[in-house]
Scaffold this active site. Structure first.
Site, PDB file in Angstrom:
ATOM      1  N   HIS A  98      -5.984   2.644  -3.745  1.00 54.46           N
ATOM      2  CA  HIS A  98      -5.941   2.897  -2.293  1.00 54.46           C
ATOM      3  C   HIS A  98      -6.580   4.254  -1.977  1.00 54.46           C
ATOM      4  O   HIS A  98      -6.436   4.756  -0.873  1.00 54.46           O
ATOM      5  CB  HIS A  98      -4.483   2.859  -1.842  1.00 54.46           C
ATOM      6  CG  HIS A  98      -4.294   2.702  -0.356  1.00 54.46           C
ATOM      7  ND1 HIS A  98      -5.088   1.904   0.441  1.00 54.46           N
ATOM      8  CD2 HIS A  98      -3.365   3.240   0.495  1.00 54.46           C
ATOM      9  CE1 HIS A  98      -4.677   1.976   1.691  1.00 54.46           C
ATOM     10  NE2 HIS A  98      -3.647   2.781   1.753  1.00 54.46           N
ATOM     11  N   HIS A 141      -4.823   9.956   1.330  1.00 48.18           N
ATOM     12  CA  HIS A 141      -4.812   8.954   2.399  1.00 48.18           C
ATOM     13  C   HIS A 141      -5.512   9.500   3.630  1.00 48.18           C
ATOM     14  O   HIS A 141      -4.878   9.926   4.595  1.00 48.18           O
ATOM     15  CB  HIS A 141      -3.368   8.560   2.729  1.00 48.18           C
ATOM     16  CG  HIS A 141      -3.251   7.219   3.375  1.00 48.18           C
ATOM     17  ND1 HIS A 141      -3.433   7.020   4.717  1.00 48.18           N
ATOM     18  CD2 HIS A 141      -2.995   5.997   2.856  1.00 48.18           C
ATOM     19  CE1 HIS A 141      -3.258   5.742   4.997  1.00 48.18           C
ATOM     20  NE2 HIS A 141      -2.998   5.096   3.882  1.00 48.18           N
ATOM     21  N   HIS A 174       4.017  -2.039   3.140  1.00 55.63           N
ATOM     22  CA  HIS A 174       3.923  -0.705   2.531  1.00 55.63           C
ATOM     23  C   HIS A 174       5.180  -0.421   1.721  1.00 55.63           C
ATOM     24  O   HIS A 174       6.286  -0.554   2.253  1.00 55.63           O
ATOM     25  CB  HIS A 174       3.746   0.358   3.615  1.00 55.63           C
ATOM     26  CG  HIS A 174       2.473   0.198   4.404  1.00 55.63           C
ATOM     27  ND1 HIS A 174       2.370  -0.699   5.446  1.00 55.63           N
ATOM     28  CD2 HIS A 174       1.266   0.784   4.274  1.00 55.63           C
ATOM     29  CE1 HIS A 174       1.128  -0.651   5.930  1.00 55.63           C
ATOM     30  NE2 HIS A 174       0.445   0.248   5.240  1.00 55.63           N
ATOM     31  N   ASP A 230       0.824  -1.208   0.000  1.00 59.25           N
ATOM     32  CA  ASP A 230       0.000   0.000   0.000  1.00 59.25           C
ATOM     33  C   ASP A 230       0.863   1.266   0.000  1.00 59.25           C
ATOM     34  O   ASP A 230       2.037   1.243   0.385  1.00 59.25           O
ATOM     35  CB  ASP A 230      -0.871   0.056   1.266  1.00 59.25           C
ATOM     36  CG  ASP A 230      -2.015  -0.944   1.242  1.00 59.25           C
ATOM     37  OD1 ASP A 230      -2.091  -1.753   0.304  1.00 59.25           O
ATOM     38  OD2 ASP A 230      -2.817  -0.907   2.192  1.00 59.25           O
ATOM     39  N   ASP A 231       0.237   2.358  -0.385  1.00 61.98           N
ATOM     40  CA  ASP A 231       0.716   3.741  -0.183  1.00 61.98           C
ATOM     41  C   ASP A 231       1.659   4.291  -1.252  1.00 61.98           C
ATOM     42  O   ASP A 231       2.016   5.454  -1.199  1.00 61.98           O
ATOM     43  CB  ASP A 231       1.387   3.940   1.190  1.00 61.98           C
ATOM     44  CG  ASP A 231       0.416   3.810   2.351  1.00 61.98           C
ATOM     45  OD1 ASP A 231      -0.785   3.588   2.090  1.00 61.98           O
ATOM     46  OD2 ASP A 231       0.846   3.935   3.506  1.00 61.98           O
TER      47      ASP A 231
HETATM   48 ZN   LIG Z   1      -2.392   3.180   3.455  1.00 60.48          ZN
END
Ligand SMILES: [Zn+2]
Length: 231
Positions: free
Chosen positions: A92, A96, A187, A41-42
């Site tokens: 995602h 955020h 991540h 993620d991210d």
């Molecule tokens: Zn995240």
């Protein structure tokens, strides 16, 4: 506040037992018993993502990258590179932020913008969605359905962002949650984590893959995970 449909194990918002309940298997990313889905993620993040791509390439493993639209906007070439290397791309969100503090209109705008940008830049239409912090809302579920995105959370994670985390603790945490059919979360960017977090996650990749090998578990993206009927 928009209705909270599901809460999974985001930092500070825990609900892991809930996703183990019957009917939540797909949402929890439960797949084939001999397979582990590896997800990041991210990103994409020019500082860190290339290191993850290299680590995966060295082992001939593909994964799913849940990208942030805000990061893709800053590094479109890297997003395209991830897809061109054969990895799966997922959404995602654009920014955020917890979806629970957003209204339906802002949620729809965020997800649509991120999905369109990722599709445009990578040439692949994403089929999967993971909300920031693993927290879903009714509006997010509705928008995901409209966009053809299946929400997928995770069951094993490295907690590499935790204050006391070390490379060893990340591996231990990952392996303690490792089982056939699980979806693993790491991540590939530190954009939402404390300093040092992505490095700990990166260091955990080879031992994690070793442990999967030892147990005879195949590792790959969610596309190869045998998730029950998407959308
Ligand atoms: Zn995240």
């Amino acid at each position: 506040m928009a209705g909270l449909a599901f809460a999974q194990a985001g930092p500070g918002i825990t609900g892991l037992p809930a996703v183990r309940a019957r009917g939540f298997r797909r949402l929890a990313g439960q797949g084939d018993a001999d397979h582990v889905a590896l997800t990041f993620d991210d990103g994409p993040d020019p500082q860190s993502t290339p290191r993850f791509l290299q680590a995966l390439d060295e082992r001939g493993v593909h994964a799913t990258f849940f990208m942030l639209g805000s990061m893709v906007e800053k590094a479109p070439g890297l997003a395209a590179e991830i897809a061109a290397a054969g990895h799966e791309v997922g959404v995602h969100g654009f920014d955020h932020r917890y979806l629970t503090v957003r209204g339906p209109r802002a949620t729809r705008s965020d997800l649509t913008r991120a999905t369109d940008l990722i599709a445009d830049v990578t040439g692949k239409r994403p089929a999967l969605f993971r909300p920031p912090y693993g927290v879903l809302t009714g509006a997010a579920l509705l928008t995901a359905r409209e966009l053809g995105l299946t929400p997928v959370l995770w069951r094993s994670w490295g907690r590499e962002w935790a204050p006391a985390a070390t490379p060893q603790s990340v591996v231990r945490t990952l392996v303690s949650g490792l089982d056939g059919g699980v979806t693993v979360l790491l991540h590939d960017s530190g954009c939402t984590s404390p300093a040092g977090a992505w490095q700990r996650g990166l260091a955990a990749v080879p031992p994690l893959l070793d442990e999967c090998d030892r147990r005879g578990l195949r590792v790959g993206p969610l596309a190869e995970h045998g998730l029950l009927g998407r959308c």
